[in-house]
Design an enzyme around this catalytic site. Sequence first.
Site, PDB file in Angstrom:
ATOM      1  N   ASP A  37     -60.075  27.275  22.113  1.00  0.00           N
ATOM      2  CA  ASP A  37     -59.614  27.815  21.035  1.00  0.00           C
ATOM      3  C   ASP A  37     -58.055  28.368  21.264  1.00  0.00           C
ATOM      4  OD1 ASP A  37     -60.404  30.100  22.679  1.00  0.00           O
ATOM      5  OD2 ASP A  37     -61.195  31.187  20.647  1.00  0.00           O
ATOM      6  N   ASP A 173     -64.291  33.594  18.185  1.00  0.00           N
ATOM      7  CA  ASP A 173     -65.329  34.400  17.909  1.00  0.00           C
ATOM      8  C   ASP A 173     -65.413  35.301  16.507  1.00  0.00           C
ATOM      9  OD1 ASP A 173     -65.932  33.670  20.377  1.00  0.00           O
ATOM     10  OD2 ASP A 173     -65.683  35.562  21.288  1.00  0.00           O
TER      11      ASP A 173
HETATM   12  C1  GLA Z   1     -64.590  34.330  24.343  1.00  0.00           C
HETATM   13  C2  GLA Z   1     -63.158  34.515  23.602  1.00  0.00           C
HETATM   14  C3  GLA Z   1     -63.065  33.351  22.771  1.00  0.00           C
HETATM   15  C4  GLA Z   1     -63.096  31.844  23.490  1.00  0.00           C
HETATM   16  C5  GLA Z   1     -64.372  31.901  24.221  1.00  0.00           C
HETATM   17  C6  GLA Z   1     -64.237  30.679  25.147  1.00  0.00           C
HETATM   18  O1  GLA Z   1     -65.822  34.423  23.600  1.00  0.00           O
HETATM   19  O2  GLA Z   1     -63.275  35.835  22.879  1.00  0.00           O
HETATM   20  O3  GLA Z   1     -61.666  33.368  22.116  1.00  0.00           O
HETATM   21  O4  GLA Z   1     -61.967  31.759  24.166  1.00  0.00           O
HETATM   22  O5  GLA Z   1     -64.416  32.961  25.302  1.00  0.00           O
HETATM   23  O6  GLA Z   1     -64.644  29.436  24.546  1.00  0.00           O
END
Ligand code: GLA
Length: 387
Positions: A37, A173
């Site tokens: 992301d 997320d």
């Molecule tokens: C965590 C971060 C997200 C993403 C994931 C890995 O959950 O909060 O932004 O980078 O790790 O995909």
Amino acid sequence: MEALQVMEEFKKLYGEEGNIRLFHSPGRVNLIGEHIDYNGGYVFPCALEFGTYGAVRVRKDDKINLASTNFDLKINVDLKDLSFKEEHDWGNYAKGIIKIMKEGGFKVGGMDILVSGNIPNASGLSSSASLELLIAVMVNNLFNEERIDRVELVKIGQKTENQYVGVNCGIMDQFAIGMGKKDKAILLDCATLNYEYADADLKDYALVIMNTNKRRALNESKYNERRAECDEALDILKNYKNINALCELTVEEFEPLKNNIKKENVRNRAEHAVYENERVKEAIKVLNEGDLITFGKLLTASHNSLKDLYEVTGEALDAIVEEALKVKGCIGARMTGAGFGGCAIAVVEKESIDNFKEIIGENYFKRTGLHADFYLSNIGEGTCEVK
Ligand code: GLA
């Protein structure tokens, strides 16, 4: 804890009078597209049915009272001082959201808040983003006549993590939680924030969430380290190609350039990002075609890349995924979320699920001495007021 119980607990704690409102914010899993992301890639997460409840009542003064049914800690602060305090632990996420919204010119006010989480803490199912969006939507509905755009609230969640908590996370997320839709996964282009809802129709299979019960250790520092390594790779590749993010490169473009990155670990991080992005696109395509077997294989390939190239899995996650893949009826498995512990997901034939849980439970315990937990959740709704 269930909704009605949370309301009861609120009354016991803060009294019965006034207008008490209830909100719910889900947890999330990511099906595929991990650690990209923040590299401008595609991700494919969805909201879960379980998450965090929050009961709230507006106060006449500027006090914020925070309590949780999960922890003893009670926090009483004033809107004038919402600075980060280590001892405020989980409460910092709530304080951070309120502070960032206040600084952003949105209306905020005093509140009594009781939260109650059904997401196992440190499980990688985003209990923190769930809490952030819960508070952001409360502030929107209580003080801003629901006028703030949802994507704006999502960005406020990410900003809180980045600037207030100090985790340099991407947007996945908060987006999955704030924008979640019942029975739909979200295909999100993190470079543009263009998104579409997709039927994640797994046909005769179901998604099993497997909690390693290995708490994520050192998560924050390692997470920020990975991001910095990706930035390092990007800076090098920019000398050869006009790009703003690693995931702008196709595999064909990346391969002839990759040896310009001399440090092996940095090269590996970039390789993961580029290939993972291609895997997401392929996964969507085969899912639409109903080819679950290939979908499962892509999930497993994603795990292997996170293990060997990105190095964010660890013993517990590797053990549970390996054990899952040995069981008949499991066609793919991978860690989900940031890694370093927490949860993995598996795509398992519906009729084999009981057997699957039993066998893995045993074999995983033999290997790690840890008891795994399993969750079956449908895809849930994004953060909302419960009426
Ligand atoms: C965590 C971060 C997200 C993403 C994931 C890995 O959950 O909060 O932004 O980078 O790790 O995909």
